[in-house]
Design a protein around this motif. Sequence first.
Motif, PDB file in Angstrom:
ATOM      1  N   LYS A 151       0.798  -1.221   0.000  1.00 36.12           N
ATOM      2  CA  LYS A 151       0.000   0.000   0.000  1.00 36.12           C
ATOM      3  C   LYS A 151       0.832   1.273   0.000  1.00 36.12           C
ATOM      4  O   LYS A 151       0.284   2.374  -0.024  1.00 36.12           O
ATOM      5  CB  LYS A 151      -0.921  -0.008   1.220  1.00 36.12           C
ATOM      6  N   ASP A 152       2.146   1.150   0.019  1.00 38.42           N
ATOM      7  CA  ASP A 152       3.021   2.323   0.094  1.00 38.42           C
ATOM      8  C   ASP A 152       3.505   2.694  -1.316  1.00 38.42           C
ATOM      9  O   ASP A 152       4.585   2.299  -1.755  1.00 38.42           O
ATOM     10  CB  ASP A 152       4.205   2.026   1.024  1.00 38.42           C
ATOM     11  N   LYS A 153       2.691   3.504  -2.006  1.00 34.93           N
ATOM     12  CA  LYS A 153       3.003   3.860  -3.397  1.00 34.93           C
ATOM     13  C   LYS A 153       4.303   4.652  -3.504  1.00 34.93           C
ATOM     14  O   LYS A 153       5.083   4.442  -4.428  1.00 34.93           O
ATOM     15  CB  LYS A 153       1.851   4.648  -4.011  1.00 34.93           C
ATOM     16  N   ALA A 154       4.537   5.550  -2.559  1.00 31.29           N
ATOM     17  CA  ALA A 154       5.757   6.362  -2.605  1.00 31.29           C
ATOM     18  C   ALA A 154       7.001   5.479  -2.466  1.00 31.29           C
ATOM     19  O   ALA A 154       7.997   5.670  -3.181  1.00 31.29           O
ATOM     20  CB  ALA A 154       5.732   7.424  -1.503  1.00 31.29           C
ATOM     21  N   LYS A 155       6.945   4.503  -1.574  1.00 30.10           N
ATOM     22  CA  LYS A 155       8.077   3.589  -1.384  1.00 30.10           C
ATOM     23  C   LYS A 155       8.300   2.758  -2.648  1.00 30.10           C
ATOM     24  O   LYS A 155       9.441   2.542  -3.060  1.00 30.10           O
ATOM     25  CB  LYS A 155       7.796   2.688  -0.168  1.00 30.10           C
ATOM     26  N   LEU A 156       7.212   2.297  -3.262  1.00 27.78           N
ATOM     27  CA  LEU A 156       7.341   1.481  -4.474  1.00 27.78           C
ATOM     28  C   LEU A 156       7.913   2.291  -5.641  1.00 27.78           C
ATOM     29  O   LEU A 156       8.695   1.761  -6.430  1.00 27.78           O
ATOM     30  CB  LEU A 156       5.990   0.867  -4.846  1.00 27.78           C
TER      31      LEU A 156
END
Length: 194
Positions: A151-156
Amino acid sequence: MRTRLLAATLTALAAVSLAACSSSGSSSGKATAAAGSPTTVAATPSDASTSSAAATPATSAPSTSATADGTTAAPGATAAPAGSSPGADGSAPAKPAPPADAGLPAKPDSDLTGKVVAALNAIDPAIVGGKPDQVVEQARKQCQSMYQFPKDKAKLIELANQHFTSPDHPQGFGPDTAAKINDALRTTLCPSPR
């Protein structure tokens, strides 16, 4: 006389061993206290008659065992380790750690490799850069990141910029292209997130 002394000593050792293995603080104290008297008595040979009488409670002790919540288990049952049962201290039991390769898809066959390479070439041919095997390995690593951070789009996006680089793009292809790479991998190689 010696047989009784030997029997009392062995029984006391068995009781001490069970007490040492007990994981409940209150029940281990009781077992040690019960086992302590036969060991002390058995150490003096002149009190052999006392040792056989003291051995009787220790002999019955192994037939039951204390559980983590202080209740007595049926004969032959083993006591659960403290904290392993849910609710022992009001919290759920610890969740085991996932394996190191969790979320890493299997090496794709030639058809799937072609689909991944085509999807990435459609975004920017520099992503593949003529090295399809290398880019597929990077894609597998990115799939694992998607599994770990579903759920962590920024991390991905950050990880996609680390995994997919080229001589012209040593810091990655930027956030927009990284988001497109993630979308392409979700539709081709990566299993659905948990």
